[in-house]
Design an enzyme around this catalytic site. Structure first.
Site, PDB file in Angstrom:
ATOM      1  N   GLU A  45       1.000  -0.890  -0.341  1.00  0.00           N
ATOM      2  CA  GLU A  45       0.214   0.012  -0.573  1.00  0.00           C
ATOM      3  C   GLU A  45       0.964   0.910   0.257  1.00  0.00           C
ATOM      4  O   GLU A  45       1.559   0.875   0.549  1.00  0.00           O
ATOM      5  CB  GLU A  45      -0.825   0.390   1.261  1.00  0.00           C
ATOM      6  CG  GLU A  45      -2.365  -0.741   1.377  1.00  0.00           C
ATOM      7  CD  GLU A  45      -1.911  -1.951   1.829  1.00  0.00           C
ATOM      8  OE1 GLU A  45      -3.431  -2.567   1.519  1.00  0.00           O
ATOM      9  OE2 GLU A  45      -0.912  -2.484   2.069  1.00  0.00           O
ATOM     10  N   THR A  46       0.232   2.324  -0.430  1.00  0.00           N
ATOM     11  CA  THR A  46       0.695   3.305  -0.366  1.00  0.00           C
ATOM     12  C   THR A  46      -0.312   4.984  -0.057  1.00  0.00           C
ATOM     13  O   THR A  46      -1.094   4.110  -0.396  1.00  0.00           O
ATOM     14  CB  THR A  46       0.944   3.823  -1.787  1.00  0.00           C
ATOM     15  OG1 THR A  46       2.272   3.421  -2.266  1.00  0.00           O
ATOM     16  CG2 THR A  46       1.956   5.840  -1.873  1.00  0.00           C
TER      17      THR A  46
END
Length: 283
Positions: A45-46
């Site tokens: 995830e970002t």
């Protein structure tokens, strides 16, 4: 160009943990651009952090393939970075997410805790549902396989021993199909440690439906696990989990529960983190 900070959250002794990309103050980016950035970085995830009218910060989370409503390790990473760079002036904060407004707490020692939703206990699965996914002889039949959510739905899969857990070789295509069928993010497999151990359980997390075969530290699924253990194994106010050994990235996740009359009314996931690097990516 977009500036990205890479921070590892849920680290153990300042190593390991789970890396997340962090992008601050870029409200101009579209969802397509955010996904492209997440894909280029290649982390599970970002997080994209912007101003919020409803809370102290607004956080959006993107995997390489889509947006998700919540991500524990990327949130812990965000506040670890803000704390390390002296951007925080108090200990209690609120964040706006697609899972709602959640509270954050930053300890004087740098440990960051994040509020989750109270648990939703969903359907119980049979071990047969895993026939195509893995060796079902490794499953601990003494406690149930159940879907639980404190923000994201996961299948909690008890495994007989840490050795059996380590040896699991999932069929990721079959596991992705099961995840889609059950409308879950993935499978959180765990083995309980001996009662005298400071560690409650060793875990492995599989989310192939989201192009994440295995993840080294997952906040939301370990919150679900703590709520599962509270219901079926032992009622405690704190559970400590370790994860990521098969990925050579040992991680430690702490979950605190607050309860009233044996009912969980507060779930908080916490951990430490460290800055890995900063880089620029093009959009």
């Amino acid at each position: 160009m977009v500036d990205v900070y890479v921070v590892s959250a849920f680290s153990k002794n300042n190593t390991g943990g789970n890396k997340a990309g962090l992008v601050f103050d870029r409200p101009d980016l579209t969802s397509v651009q955010k996904m492209a950035i997440a894909k280029e970085l290649g982390y599970a995830e970002t997080a994209f952090i912007t101003e919020s009218k409803l809370a102290d910060f607004r956080l959006e989370y993107f995997t390489p393939t889509e947006e998700v409503p919540l991500c524990g390790h990327a949130t812990i990473a965000t506040f670890t970075f803000l704390n390390l760079t002296n951007k925080l002036s108090k200990s209690d904060y609120t964040i706006e997410t697609k899972s709602g407004i959640l509270s954050m707490k930053v300890g004087t020692d740098g440990m960051v805790f994040m509020e989750q939703n109270v648990p939703t206990y969903s359907n119980i699965l049979t071990s047969d549902s895993f026939n195509a996914c893995l060796d079902t002889n490794s499953i601990d039949s003494k406690i149930p396989i159940q879907i639980i959510s404190t923000g994201l739905r996961d299948i909690l899969l008890p495994v007989r021993s840490s050795k059996a857990l380590q040896k699991l070789k999932p069929n990721f295509k079959a596991m992705a199909a099961l995840s889609k069928e059950q409308n879950v993010v993935g499978v959180h497999a765990f083995s309980l440690e001996e009662s005298e151990s400071k560690i409650t359980a060793i875990c492995r997390n599989f989310a192939p439906l989201y192009d994440i075969d295995e993840e080294s530290a997952t906040g939301t699924s370990n919150c679900a696990l703590a709520c599962y253990l509270f219901k079926y194994v032992e009622k405690k106010s704190q559970y400590t989990f370790e994860q990521g050994y098969n990925l050579n990235s040992p991680s430690r996740i702490v979950v605190n529960l607050t309860t009233h009359d044996n009912v969980i009314d507060g779930v908080f996931v916490g951990g430490y983190g460290y800055l890995v690097e900063n880089k620029s990516v093009s959009v």
